[in-house]
Motif scaffolding. Sequence first.
Motif, PDB file in Angstrom:
ATOM      1  N   GLN A 378     -15.774 -25.533 -21.192  1.00  0.00           N
ATOM      2  CA  GLN A 378     -15.393 -24.793 -22.391  1.00  0.00           C
ATOM      3  C   GLN A 378     -14.062 -25.282 -22.947  1.00  0.00           C
ATOM      4  O   GLN A 378     -13.851 -25.284 -24.160  1.00  0.00           O
ATOM      5  CB  GLN A 378     -15.353 -23.293 -22.093  1.00  0.00           C
ATOM      6  N   ASP A 379     -13.152 -25.720 -22.068  1.00  0.00           N
ATOM      7  CA  ASP A 379     -11.900 -26.326 -22.537  1.00  0.00           C
ATOM      8  C   ASP A 379     -12.169 -27.619 -23.308  1.00  0.00           C
ATOM      9  O   ASP A 379     -11.467 -27.946 -24.267  1.00  0.00           O
ATOM     10  CB  ASP A 379     -10.973 -26.630 -21.357  1.00  0.00           C
ATOM     11  N   VAL A 380     -13.192 -28.355 -22.867  1.00  0.00           N
ATOM     12  CA  VAL A 380     -13.495 -29.651 -23.483  1.00  0.00           C
ATOM     13  C   VAL A 380     -14.179 -29.474 -24.836  1.00  0.00           C
ATOM     14  O   VAL A 380     -14.176 -30.392 -25.663  1.00  0.00           O
ATOM     15  CB  VAL A 380     -14.379 -30.501 -22.539  1.00  0.00           C
ATOM     16  N   LEU A 381     -14.757 -28.304 -25.112  1.00  0.00           N
ATOM     17  CA  LEU A 381     -15.476 -28.082 -26.372  1.00  0.00           C
ATOM     18  C   LEU A 381     -14.600 -28.281 -27.598  1.00  0.00           C
ATOM     19  O   LEU A 381     -15.102 -28.485 -28.694  1.00  0.00           O
ATOM     20  CB  LEU A 381     -16.077 -26.670 -26.395  1.00  0.00           C
ATOM     21  N   GLN A 382     -13.269 -28.225 -27.412  1.00  0.00           N
ATOM     22  CA  GLN A 382     -12.370 -28.442 -28.554  1.00  0.00           C
ATOM     23  C   GLN A 382     -12.481 -29.867 -29.087  1.00  0.00           C
ATOM     24  O   GLN A 382     -12.090 -30.151 -30.219  1.00  0.00           O
ATOM     25  CB  GLN A 382     -10.924 -28.167 -28.143  1.00  0.00           C
ATOM     26  N   ASP A 383     -13.024 -30.771 -28.266  1.00  0.00           N
ATOM     27  CA  ASP A 383     -13.231 -32.153 -28.694  1.00  0.00           C
ATOM     28  C   ASP A 383     -14.590 -32.251 -29.374  1.00  0.00           C
ATOM     29  O   ASP A 383     -15.634 -32.282 -28.714  1.00  0.00           O
ATOM     30  CB  ASP A 383     -13.157 -33.087 -27.481  1.00  0.00           C
ATOM     31  N   ALA A 384     -14.598 -32.306 -30.696  1.00  0.00           N
ATOM     32  CA  ALA A 384     -15.856 -32.274 -31.451  1.00  0.00           C
ATOM     33  C   ALA A 384     -16.757 -33.457 -31.116  1.00  0.00           C
ATOM     34  O   ALA A 384     -17.981 -33.352 -31.219  1.00  0.00           O
ATOM     35  CB  ALA A 384     -15.548 -32.268 -32.949  1.00  0.00           C
ATOM     36  N   ARG A 385     -16.160 -34.580 -30.678  1.00  0.00           N
ATOM     37  CA  ARG A 385     -16.966 -35.759 -30.383  1.00  0.00           C
ATOM     38  C   ARG A 385     -17.889 -35.540 -29.189  1.00  0.00           C
ATOM     39  O   ARG A 385     -18.894 -36.218 -29.030  1.00  0.00           O
ATOM     40  CB  ARG A 385     -16.041 -36.961 -30.096  1.00  0.00           C
ATOM     41  N   ARG A 386     -17.536 -34.604 -28.316  1.00  0.00           N
ATOM     42  CA  ARG A 386     -18.332 -34.352 -27.116  1.00  0.00           C
ATOM     43  C   ARG A 386     -19.143 -33.061 -27.210  1.00  0.00           C
ATOM     44  O   ARG A 386     -19.725 -32.625 -26.220  1.00  0.00           O
ATOM     45  CB  ARG A 386     -17.406 -34.261 -25.894  1.00  0.00           C
ATOM     46  N   LYS A 387     -19.181 -32.454 -28.374  1.00  0.00           N
ATOM     47  CA  LYS A 387     -19.778 -31.118 -28.504  1.00  0.00           C
ATOM     48  C   LYS A 387     -21.193 -31.060 -27.962  1.00  0.00           C
ATOM     49  O   LYS A 387     -21.554 -30.170 -27.190  1.00  0.00           O
ATOM     50  CB  LYS A 387     -19.747 -30.689 -29.971  1.00  0.00           C
ATOM     51  N   GLY A 388     -22.032 -32.015 -28.365  1.00  0.00           N
ATOM     52  CA  GLY A 388     -23.427 -31.986 -27.938  1.00  0.00           C
ATOM     53  C   GLY A 388     -23.592 -32.169 -26.450  1.00  0.00           C
ATOM     54  O   GLY A 388     -24.318 -31.412 -25.785  1.00  0.00           O
ATOM     55  N   ALA A 389     -22.905 -33.169 -25.884  1.00  0.00           N
ATOM     56  CA  ALA A 389     -23.022 -33.443 -24.454  1.00  0.00           C
ATOM     57  C   ALA A 389     -22.492 -32.290 -23.628  1.00  0.00           C
ATOM     58  O   ALA A 389     -23.093 -31.898 -22.612  1.00  0.00           O
ATOM     59  CB  ALA A 389     -22.263 -34.725 -24.106  1.00  0.00           C
ATOM     60  N   VAL A 390     -21.364 -31.711 -24.055  1.00  0.00           N
ATOM     61  CA  VAL A 390     -20.769 -30.597 -23.304  1.00  0.00           C
ATOM     62  C   VAL A 390     -21.650 -29.352 -23.399  1.00  0.00           C
ATOM     63  O   VAL A 390     -21.823 -28.625 -22.412  1.00  0.00           O
ATOM     64  CB  VAL A 390     -19.341 -30.305 -23.811  1.00  0.00           C
ATOM     65  N   ALA A 391     -22.205 -29.092 -24.568  1.00  0.00           N
ATOM     66  CA  ALA A 391     -23.099 -27.935 -24.718  1.00  0.00           C
ATOM     67  C   ALA A 391     -24.297 -28.061 -23.781  1.00  0.00           C
ATOM     68  O   ALA A 391     -24.745 -27.067 -23.178  1.00  0.00           O
ATOM     69  CB  ALA A 391     -23.559 -27.808 -26.166  1.00  0.00           C
ATOM     70  N   LEU A 392     -24.819 -29.263 -23.628  1.00  0.00           N
ATOM     71  CA  LEU A 392     -25.936 -29.479 -22.706  1.00  0.00           C
ATOM     72  C   LEU A 392     -25.523 -29.171 -21.267  1.00  0.00           C
ATOM     73  O   LEU A 392     -26.252 -28.484 -20.529  1.00  0.00           O
ATOM     74  CB  LEU A 392     -26.422 -30.925 -22.821  1.00  0.00           C
ATOM     75  N   GLU A 393     -24.363 -29.667 -20.860  1.00  0.00           N
ATOM     76  CA  GLU A 393     -23.875 -29.389 -19.502  1.00  0.00           C
ATOM     77  C   GLU A 393     -23.648 -27.890 -19.296  1.00  0.00           C
ATOM     78  O   GLU A 393     -23.990 -27.332 -18.244  1.00  0.00           O
ATOM     79  CB  GLU A 393     -22.569 -30.159 -19.244  1.00  0.00           C
ATOM     80  N   LEU A 394     -23.085 -27.235 -20.311  1.00  0.00           N
ATOM     81  CA  LEU A 394     -22.863 -25.786 -20.218  1.00  0.00           C
ATOM     82  C   LEU A 394     -24.190 -25.043 -20.081  1.00  0.00           C
ATOM     83  O   LEU A 394     -24.304 -24.095 -19.296  1.00  0.00           O
ATOM     84  CB  LEU A 394     -22.118 -25.296 -21.460  1.00  0.00           C
ATOM     85  N   GLY A 395     -25.175 -25.457 -20.858  1.00  0.00           N
ATOM     86  CA  GLY A 395     -26.484 -24.806 -20.769  1.00  0.00           C
ATOM     87  C   GLY A 395     -27.051 -24.886 -19.364  1.00  0.00           C
ATOM     88  O   GLY A 395     -27.578 -23.899 -18.834  1.00  0.00           O
ATOM     89  N   GLU A 396     -26.945 -26.055 -18.749  1.00  0.00           N
ATOM     90  CA  GLU A 396     -27.472 -26.222 -17.392  1.00  0.00           C
ATOM     91  C   GLU A 396     -26.689 -25.379 -16.385  1.00  0.00           C
ATOM     92  O   GLU A 396     -27.274 -24.824 -15.448  1.00  0.00           O
ATOM     93  CB  GLU A 396     -27.441 -27.701 -17.015  1.00  0.00           C
ATOM     94  N   CYS A 397     -25.361 -25.273 -16.591  1.00  0.00           N
ATOM     95  CA  CYS A 397     -24.562 -24.432 -15.690  1.00  0.00           C
ATOM     96  C   CYS A 397     -24.936 -22.961 -15.839  1.00  0.00           C
ATOM     97  O   CYS A 397     -25.108 -22.239 -14.841  1.00  0.00           O
ATOM     98  CB  CYS A 397     -23.073 -24.627 -15.978  1.00  0.00           C
ATOM     99  N   PHE A 398     -25.044 -22.487 -17.082  1.00  0.00           N
ATOM    100  CA  PHE A 398     -25.414 -21.084 -17.309  1.00  0.00           C
ATOM    101  C   PHE A 398     -26.816 -20.790 -16.753  1.00  0.00           C
ATOM    102  O   PHE A 398     -27.046 -19.701 -16.192  1.00  0.00           O
ATOM    103  CB  PHE A 398     -25.361 -20.748 -18.797  1.00  0.00           C
ATOM    104  N   GLN A 399     -27.720 -21.730 -16.871  1.00  0.00           N
ATOM    105  CA  GLN A 399     -29.067 -21.503 -16.335  1.00  0.00           C
ATOM    106  C   GLN A 399     -29.019 -21.381 -14.813  1.00  0.00           C
ATOM    107  O   GLN A 399     -29.747 -20.579 -14.220  1.00  0.00           O
ATOM    108  CB  GLN A 399     -29.997 -22.641 -16.752  1.00  0.00           C
ATOM    109  N   LYS A 400     -28.143 -22.166 -14.173  1.00  0.00           N
ATOM    110  CA  LYS A 400     -28.016 -22.103 -12.715  1.00  0.00           C
ATOM    111  C   LYS A 400     -27.523 -20.737 -12.244  1.00  0.00           C
ATOM    112  O   LYS A 400     -27.888 -20.282 -11.150  1.00  0.00           O
ATOM    113  CB  LYS A 400     -27.068 -23.194 -12.223  1.00  0.00           C
ATOM    114  N   ILE A 401     -26.671 -20.086 -13.045  1.00  0.00           N
ATOM    115  CA  ILE A 401     -26.175 -18.767 -12.628  1.00  0.00           C
ATOM    116  C   ILE A 401     -26.982 -17.646 -13.288  1.00  0.00           C
ATOM    117  O   ILE A 401     -26.543 -16.499 -13.351  1.00  0.00           O
ATOM    118  CB  ILE A 401     -24.663 -18.601 -12.929  1.00  0.00           C
TER     119      ILE A 401
END
Length: 480
Positions: A378-401
């Motif tokens: 979530q700290d990295v989301l401030q970097d717009a260039r990584r928004k898509g890749a980070v959102a994907l990683e976040l989705g997988e983390c949230f699904q795990k919990i």
Amino acid sequence: MSKESTASTSGPVDPVRRTPTVADVSPAERSRLTQCFQRGTQSLATNAEYAIEMFSGCVLGDPSNAVYLQSLLVALKKKYGSKKLGMLSVLWSAGYSGLKKLANSAQWHKILKQGLEILKTNPNNHACLLLMAEACGNLLFYDTQRTYLKSALDAAPADPEVNRQCAKFLADHGEFDQAIACWVRIAGVKGLAEESQHEISRLQVEKTIVAGHGLTGRSGASASVQQAGGAATGPVVEAVDRTATLKQAIQKNPADIESYLELADLLERDATVEEAEKMLERALAASGNDLKVREHLEDRQLRWSRHKVHIAEKRIESEDTSANRSVLERLRGGQLKQELEVYSARCARYPENITWKYEFALRLKAAGNYSEAIRHFQDVLQDARRKGAVALELGECFQKIKQYQLAMRNYVTAVESLTAREVELRKRALYRAGVLATGLEDNDAAQKYLSLLAGLDFGYRDVAQRLDKLGSLKDKGVSD
């Protein structure tokens, strides 16, 4: 003004892990830039001024696009020819001091904007080209960084700093012969002979290691010659002599850190990794725990760890046994533990460096620490260039919990944000969204995302079977 998030503003970047990015450009803007590029291309032969304006707009709109930049530089050279300024003229040219101030405060996008105005008056300003290359490197725009560096080298092929920067870029990208050529080019410059020889030797070591020679089961240089049945000659004698010279230099001056580092390179190439690591540990102690020396040691340890895992994976390809799998599992566990420690330390040292946070978050996720990984992603989301890749990683983390709605929201963000250049990540995001939507019994959404995926890659995992199953459920609902 706060500093822009960069890949290397605050610390070195592990070249093996660096991933190139593209500028964040909307589909509408990209369409506009394409039209501008086409108009510039059509007018280049008859109206260079208009072509320059069109190409300049393209470069500003998408600073990661090397084709736009190359076209602009061609147009500028068509206008100005090969006229070059002297070094003093370059340094005193309008705007250069302002670029240096922007570099000191890590305002990389502003450097690209203001640097472009300087190049429009002199495309051979190699000092400006170097600063723009540095900006692209920090923004992870490696294609345009290469273009700026090549232009700087064309403009000033004998300039030491130009060759240094080109050599570093080429070495980081595994192009060791070309990097060595840069150092050879300036080896005859007064005061640079020793530095050039040191770098050439170091790059030869790097080239050998990357080629896969000698990290495990290596014989020393003299042993290699004996096995060949000949006497030690040429480069082997030079290596042995250089090793002896470095040992004497360290004995004479135990604080000579450069000698420790060069000797560690030679030991890695001609002896064993263990000996090289011990030498680097001696260098760290002699330096008083200097941060640069520590990070040099950390980077080498990470690389050695990765190489061991690579060797174990290759061994399983040829001999898949439970013993070999156990070794691989142990090595991977050790590698992950080491990377967690290093990237955690880098985050603490460089709290503004987004790249280290991203790398640390990936390792936390791999280690199963999903809550902490989410916080760092979530700290990295401030970097717009990584928004898509980070959102994907976040989705997988949230699904795990088992936070399924949050996971779905992030998968949707990933699908919407990932570009055509990030096709593998986009396919993964579509698959995750489709599968999760199926589990949430949102069959319309599942059909939507899995159909989009099938349009990209019908053979992706089990997407065909999942679509068939969804189709059967829909048919059943209609027949009922």
